[in-house]
Scaffold this motif. Structure first.
Motif, PDB file in Angstrom:
ATOM      1  N   VAL A 153       1.770 -31.688 -24.336  1.00 38.45           N
ATOM      2  CA  VAL A 153       2.499 -30.464 -23.942  1.00 38.45           C
ATOM      3  C   VAL A 153       3.888 -30.518 -24.577  1.00 38.45           C
ATOM      4  CG1 VAL A 153       3.556 -29.232 -22.009  1.00 38.45           C
ATOM      5  CG2 VAL A 153       1.261 -30.213 -21.755  1.00 38.45           C
ATOM      6  N   GLU A 154       4.266 -29.426 -25.252  1.00 45.20           N
ATOM      7  CA  GLU A 154       5.548 -29.421 -25.940  1.00 45.20           C
ATOM      8  C   GLU A 154       6.516 -28.417 -25.308  1.00 45.20           C
ATOM      9  OE1 GLU A 154       3.238 -30.316 -30.116  1.00 45.20           O
ATOM     10  OE2 GLU A 154       4.986 -28.989 -30.144  1.00 45.20           O
ATOM     11  N   GLY A 155       7.800 -28.575 -25.623  1.00 46.72           N
ATOM     12  CA  GLY A 155       8.824 -27.732 -25.005  1.00 46.72           C
ATOM     13  C   GLY A 155       8.552 -26.242 -25.118  1.00 46.72           C
ATOM     14  N   HIS A 156       8.039 -25.797 -26.263  1.00 45.65           N
ATOM     15  CA  HIS A 156       7.857 -24.335 -26.426  1.00 45.65           C
ATOM     16  C   HIS A 156       6.699 -23.797 -25.590  1.00 45.65           C
ATOM     17  CE1 HIS A 156       4.950 -25.955 -29.361  1.00 45.65           C
ATOM     18  NE2 HIS A 156       4.267 -24.834 -29.108  1.00 45.65           N
ATOM     19  N   GLU A 157       5.919 -24.681 -24.980  1.00 41.96           N
ATOM     20  CA  GLU A 157       4.833 -24.242 -24.072  1.00 41.96           C
ATOM     21  C   GLU A 157       5.313 -24.209 -22.609  1.00 41.96           C
ATOM     22  OE1 GLU A 157       2.298 -27.475 -25.595  1.00 41.96           O
ATOM     23  OE2 GLU A 157       0.796 -25.920 -26.038  1.00 41.96           O
ATOM     24  N   ILE A 158       6.578 -24.556 -22.405  1.00 43.02           N
ATOM     25  CA  ILE A 158       7.135 -24.615 -21.040  1.00 43.02           C
ATOM     26  C   ILE A 158       8.119 -23.465 -20.848  1.00 43.02           C
ATOM     27  CG2 ILE A 158       8.607 -25.976 -19.475  1.00 43.02           C
ATOM     28  CD1 ILE A 158       7.326 -28.487 -20.763  1.00 43.02           C
ATOM     29  N   PRO A 199      -3.884 -37.786 -10.323  1.00 48.06           N
ATOM     30  CA  PRO A 199      -3.113 -37.171 -11.403  1.00 48.06           C
ATOM     31  C   PRO A 199      -1.992 -36.289 -10.858  1.00 48.06           C
ATOM     32  CG  PRO A 199      -5.459 -36.926 -11.791  1.00 48.06           C
ATOM     33  CD  PRO A 199      -5.314 -37.465 -10.409  1.00 48.06           C
ATOM     34  N   ARG A 200      -0.857 -36.303 -11.578  1.00 49.64           N
ATOM     35  CA  ARG A 200       0.268 -35.454 -11.179  1.00 49.64           C
ATOM     36  C   ARG A 200       0.250 -34.119 -11.938  1.00 49.64           C
ATOM     37  NH1 ARG A 200       5.447 -38.830  -9.646  1.00 49.64           N
ATOM     38  NH2 ARG A 200       4.516 -40.379  -8.271  1.00 49.64           N
ATOM     39  N   SER A 201      -0.520 -34.081 -13.002  1.00 52.05           N
ATOM     40  CA  SER A 201      -0.612 -32.836 -13.770  1.00 52.05           C
ATOM     41  C   SER A 201      -2.072 -32.620 -14.183  1.00 52.05           C
ATOM     42  CB  SER A 201       0.248 -32.919 -15.040  1.00 52.05           C
ATOM     43  OG  SER A 201      -0.126 -31.884 -15.940  1.00 52.05           O
ATOM     44  N   ILE A 202      -2.472 -31.353 -14.271  1.00 50.40           N
ATOM     45  CA  ILE A 202      -3.837 -31.047 -14.721  1.00 50.40           C
ATOM     46  C   ILE A 202      -3.994 -31.459 -16.187  1.00 50.40           C
ATOM     47  CG2 ILE A 202      -3.303 -28.664 -15.427  1.00 50.40           C
ATOM     48  CD1 ILE A 202      -6.555 -29.820 -13.692  1.00 50.40           C
ATOM     49  N   PHE A 203      -2.870 -31.561 -16.899  1.00 47.13           N
ATOM     50  CA  PHE A 203      -2.943 -31.883 -18.332  1.00 47.13           C
ATOM     51  C   PHE A 203      -3.166 -33.369 -18.590  1.00 47.13           C
ATOM     52  CE2 PHE A 203      -2.535 -27.642 -19.275  1.00 47.13           C
ATOM     53  CZ  PHE A 203      -1.415 -27.073 -18.692  1.00 47.13           C
ATOM     54  N   GLU A 204      -3.300 -34.146 -17.508  1.00 48.19           N
ATOM     55  CA  GLU A 204      -3.754 -35.535 -17.666  1.00 48.19           C
ATOM     56  C   GLU A 204      -5.258 -35.562 -17.933  1.00 48.19           C
ATOM     57  OE1 GLU A 204      -0.888 -37.034 -14.043  1.00 48.19           O
ATOM     58  OE2 GLU A 204      -2.455 -38.434 -14.715  1.00 48.19           O
ATOM     59  N   ILE A 205      -5.908 -34.405 -17.684  1.00 44.26           N
ATOM     60  CA  ILE A 205      -7.368 -34.343 -17.805  1.00 44.26           C
ATOM     61  C   ILE A 205      -7.756 -33.841 -19.198  1.00 44.26           C
ATOM     62  CG2 ILE A 205      -9.473 -33.353 -16.822  1.00 44.26           C
ATOM     63  CD1 ILE A 205      -7.846 -35.170 -14.874  1.00 44.26           C
ATOM     64  N   PRO A 206      -8.584 -34.576 -19.921  1.00 45.95           N
ATOM     65  CA  PRO A 206      -9.020 -34.133 -21.254  1.00 45.95           C
ATOM     66  C   PRO A 206      -9.624 -32.726 -21.204  1.00 45.95           C
ATOM     67  CG  PRO A 206      -9.768 -36.384 -20.815  1.00 45.95           C
ATOM     68  CD  PRO A 206      -9.179 -35.870 -19.535  1.00 45.95           C
ATOM     69  N   GLY A 207      -9.226 -31.881 -22.136  1.00 46.51           N
ATOM     70  CA  GLY A 207      -9.786 -30.526 -22.208  1.00 46.51           C
ATOM     71  C   GLY A 207      -9.012 -29.513 -21.390  1.00 46.51           C
ATOM     72  N   PHE A 232       7.526 -34.984 -17.544  1.00 43.71           N
ATOM     73  CA  PHE A 232       6.322 -34.744 -16.739  1.00 43.71           C
ATOM     74  C   PHE A 232       5.037 -34.641 -17.540  1.00 43.71           C
ATOM     75  CE2 PHE A 232       8.766 -34.441 -13.024  1.00 43.71           C
ATOM     76  CZ  PHE A 232       9.871 -33.628 -13.238  1.00 43.71           C
ATOM     77  N   TYR A 233       5.155 -34.507 -18.883  1.00 49.58           N
ATOM     78  CA  TYR A 233       3.939 -34.275 -19.678  1.00 49.58           C
ATOM     79  C   TYR A 233       3.847 -35.195 -20.889  1.00 49.58           C
ATOM     80  CZ  TYR A 233       4.024 -30.203 -16.656  1.00 49.58           C
ATOM     81  OH  TYR A 233       4.075 -29.395 -15.547  1.00 49.58           O
ATOM     82  N   LYS A 234       4.511 -36.349 -20.791  1.00 49.71           N
ATOM     83  CA  LYS A 234       4.531 -37.296 -21.924  1.00 49.71           C
ATOM     84  C   LYS A 234       3.099 -37.687 -22.273  1.00 49.71           C
ATOM     85  CE  LYS A 234       7.156 -41.451 -23.275  1.00 49.71           C
ATOM     86  NZ  LYS A 234       7.797 -40.759 -24.422  1.00 49.71           N
ATOM     87  N   ASP A 235       2.787 -37.707 -23.550  1.00 49.38           N
ATOM     88  CA  ASP A 235       1.449 -38.120 -24.032  1.00 49.38           C
ATOM     89  C   ASP A 235       0.337 -37.188 -23.579  1.00 49.38           C
ATOM     90  OD1 ASP A 235       2.448 -41.508 -23.285  1.00 49.38           O
ATOM     91  OD2 ASP A 235       2.826 -40.277 -25.080  1.00 49.38           O
TER      92      ASP A 235
END
Ligand SMILES: Cc1ncc(COP(=O)(O)O)c(CN[C@@H](CCC(=O)O)C(=O)O)c1O
Length: 428
Positions: free
Chosen positions: A117-122, A249-257, A111-114
């Protein structure tokens, strides 16, 4: 119809039946909750209806509870894990409170490729609803919050319970310390941030429950910039991301910043049918810092370790199976079935000349009955068609005049409900 989860809740004794009382003062915040939680209230109305019409064939399109079986590639993985617990070599006790690292990494990959976001943040959990409450424990009562209006009642109710919300203003039905971000048909269901006061926390759900609206990339960039300028934290709920059919977007982390201003909560409930299995996750980026530059992730980890002993290892085995190539294909087929249901419902209501929203990027249809009370519309539909919906007012003052209809039913029920609703409103 499926047995409802509140069916067995025993009637609590009231004072007249119990002589003794304690000297413990009630949490004053609990008095701030105006009514019971929305969904048990819907069930209560449904039960009263069934008492009057015992032979009615009820169709439940109210609570957003999945109804199709979980694909066996996933249930087999859970069964296998469960059986292994009966063996010496397979038995496992407490797992990591943060979740199985294989699952954490698989969520990051899927869900967070590229997105950095890494595993330890989930942090894997027993569902998004519980994570909302744990996040509220993390945030405490001295923060100001902004919430979309209308939105999932879990944000407002948990805000009241932890003491953030202030006094309820009976007239407006709003809590004094909550900023209600109007998300109506008149503004494309996205708040006017130029007139939105600064708050510490911004709860934002996209695709939105109940309107079904998915914010665009440009709108979410505005939201991230708004949070950045104001030094706010966005709590972004992506429980319905799997239903998005367009470029939203499916995740807020698609957005820069976004990693410096947002936390994301999500769930296996709606895309994998895990509403009863209970599995979700929360992403807390390492880059997210409090005003004293202390990392939020460290406090959230402390909350998880202190208040939660980890998600079920059986559910986590199921979660891993969901994220395998074949598993995800299988759950996507089920999501597509519900999306087809949504299309049928949108067409049914639109054919009656009613203004219909949602249904394209979410399993919820949002139908406008201008000038009418949403509870009156809910009651009339229930009484005259034996179809359960949800009155929009239950999602906030901004929901007045709307009803929410869930697409999570079996196809035959969706078709039958559509036919009944057409008869009711066509004749009206
Ligand atoms: C936006 C949103 N976030 C979180 C949740 C809860 O997810 P879990 O992972 O299953 O805890 C729901 C469920 N909303 C459903 C169910 C209502 C309820 O039981 O609270 C609905 O709106 O009908 C939701 O709509």
């Amino acid at each position: 119809p499926q047995p409802n989860r509140w069916a067995s809740s025993s009637k609590s004794k009231d004072d007249s039946e119990v002589g003794h009382c304690t000297r413990v003062q009630r949490n004053v915040n609990m008095e701030g909750l105006r009514t019971g939680y929305l969904f048990p209230e819907i069930f209560k109305r449904e039960s009263e209806h069934m008492q009057k019409k015992a032979h009615a064939r009820l169709i439940r399109l109210g609570i957003g509870d999945t109804t199709l079986p979980i694909p066996d590639i996933i249930t087999s993985a859970m069964a296998e894990h469960a059986y292994a617990l009966s063996t010496i070599q397979g038995y496992k006790g407490y797992g990591a409170e943060q979740g199985n690292m294989d699952l954490r990494k698989a969520i990051a990959e899927k869900f967070y490729k590229d997105m950095g976001v890494e595993g330890h943040e989930i942090f894997v959990s027993d569902g998004a609803q519980s994570d909302i409450s744990r996040l509220q424990m993390l945030l405490g009562s001295n923060v100001t919050v902004a919430i979309q209006d209308p939105s999932f009642p879990g944000y407002t109710d948990s805000s009241v319970i932890v003491g953030q919300a202030g006094k309820l203003e009976e007239e407006s039905g709003k809590y004094g310390n909550i900023v209600y971000m109007n998300c109506g048909s008149e503004n494309g269901f996205f708040p006017d941030l130029s007139t939105t006061p600064r708050t510490d926390i911004i709860f934002f759900c996209s695709p939105n429950n109940p309107t079904g609206n998915a914010a665009s990339r440009q709108q979410l960039q505005q939201l991230v910039d708004f949070a950045r300028i104001n030094g706010s934290i966005i709590v972004y709920d992506s429980a319905y991301a799997a239903f998005i059919s367009d470029e939203s977007p499916r995740s807020i982390f698609e957005i820069p910043g976004a990693k410096e201003v947002a936390i994301e909560i999500s769930s296996f409930s709606k895309f994998a049918g895990f509403t009863g299995v209970r599995l979700g996750w929360t992403v807390v980026p390492e880059e997210l810092l409090y005003s004293n530059r202390f990392p939020v992730i460290k406090d959230y980890n402390r909350i998880v370790c202190t208040c939660f002993n980890g998600a079920s290892n059986i559910a986590q085995a199921g979660g891993l199976a969901c994220l395998s190539e074949d598993g995800y294909k299988a759950v996507t087929n089920v999501v597509n079935y519900y999306k087809e249901n949504a299309k049928i419902l949108v067409e049914a209501f639109a054919s009656l000349g009613l203004k219909v929203y949602g249904g394209k990027n979410a399993p919820y249809i949002w139908v406008h009955f201008p000038g009418l009370s949403s509870w009156d519309v809910f009651n009339e539909i229930l009484e005259k068609t034996d179809v359960v919906t949800v009155p929009g007012r239950g999602f906030g003052p901004g929901g007045e005049g709307y009803i929410r209809v869930s697409a999570f039913g079996h196809r035959e029920n969706i078709l039958e409900a559509s036919m009944r609703l057409k008869k009711l409103f066509f004749l009206a």
